[in-house]
Design a protein around this motif. Sequence first.
Motif, mmCIF file in Angstrom:
data_model
loop_
_atom_site.group_PDB
_atom_site.id
_atom_site.type_symbol
_atom_site.label_atom_id
_atom_site.label_comp_id
_atom_site.label_asym_id
_atom_site.label_seq_id
_atom_site.Cartn_x
_atom_site.Cartn_y
_atom_site.Cartn_z
ATOM 1 N N LEU A 148 -9.029 3.524 -1.212
ATOM 2 C CA LEU A 148 -9.950 2.684 -1.959
ATOM 3 C C LEU A 148 -9.410 1.275 -2.154
ATOM 4 N N VAL A 149 -8.129 1.161 -2.499
ATOM 5 C CA VAL A 149 -7.547 -0.159 -2.735
ATOM 6 C C VAL A 149 -7.572 -0.991 -1.453
ATOM 7 N N ASN A 150 -7.329 -0.362 -0.314
ATOM 8 C CA ASN A 150 -7.383 -1.092 0.950
ATOM 9 C C ASN A 150 -8.791 -1.566 1.268
ATOM 10 N N GLU A 151 -9.789 -0.802 0.854
ATOM 11 C CA GLU A 151 -11.174 -1.222 1.052
ATOM 12 C C GLU A 151 -11.529 -2.368 0.106
ATOM 13 N N VAL A 152 -11.014 -2.303 -1.127
ATOM 14 C CA VAL A 152 -11.366 -3.277 -2.154
ATOM 15 C C VAL A 152 -10.523 -4.538 -2.051
ATOM 16 N N TYR A 153 -9.428 -4.491 -1.285
ATOM 17 C CA TYR A 153 -8.428 -5.564 -1.300
ATOM 18 C C TYR A 153 -9.005 -6.972 -1.245
ATOM 19 N N PRO A 154 -9.975 -7.297 -0.385
ATOM 20 C CA PRO A 154 -10.491 -8.678 -0.383
ATOM 21 C C PRO A 154 -11.062 -9.084 -1.738
ATOM 22 N N VAL A 155 -11.695 -8.101 -2.443
ATOM 23 C CA VAL A 155 -12.248 -8.395 -3.757
ATOM 24 C C VAL A 155 -11.126 -8.597 -4.762
ATOM 25 N N VAL A 156 -10.108 -7.734 -4.702
ATOM 26 C CA VAL A 156 -8.984 -7.834 -5.623
ATOM 27 C C VAL A 156 -8.244 -9.144 -5.420
ATOM 28 N N GLU A 157 -8.029 -9.540 -4.152
ATOM 29 C CA GLU A 157 -7.321 -10.774 -3.856
ATOM 30 C C GLU A 157 -8.107 -11.976 -4.391
ATOM 31 N N ALA A 158 -9.414 -11.952 -4.211
ATOM 32 C CA ALA A 158 -10.243 -13.077 -4.629
ATOM 33 C C ALA A 158 -10.241 -13.262 -6.142
#
Length: 205
Positions: A164-174
Amino acid sequence: LIQDLSKRTGKKVVIAGGAVRDWLLAREGMDVVPRDYDCFMLDSEQTISPFDIKKLSDIPGAKVGHGYPYPLIEFPAYGTKVQLMTTSCKTMEELINGFDWDICQAAYDGNLEIHKFAAANVLSEFYEIRLMHIHHSAELSLKRGLEFCKRYNCKISYDDLWKLVNEVYPVVEATGLVGNKKDTHPHSKTSGYQGNIKNPKDPWA
């Protein structure tokens, strides 16, 4: 509730998800009560029709709400709210198989209850909820999973959390929630997630 809604809509109505889960856990001794009641009209159109709204309009407080991806009808009951949604699923089994976490996969039709998790096991100190598939978006499933962990004192397996974190990563980074610490877990398959979400505790714990 089930009989009344089934009679009003002319459809088989079942309760599924969190309310049934909380009933099962309360039966095992956990101090939980349903936050709301998600009801589904099986084998129905993909949206609430004006005809459905008219048939339910005399329920006190009934209104059209914002569901995902389709509208729903909601009204107050039992000290909380009831949400009535449509689904093209023809059976309870088909319906709950579409839910993202195993701890959500439970349903009741007034006579039969089915569930894909052992309620007694949830009380275990080491219980891990399992991701069955991503629900609408990885971000939403991750948020829901973390909420379940907090509410029921359980954990998410490393593999599911990593996915899940790998899928969400662009959102988390932003949103600036990624730390600088590189992840060195031996099972890492991508380098997307670069550290702990800002939290005093390790999110993998």
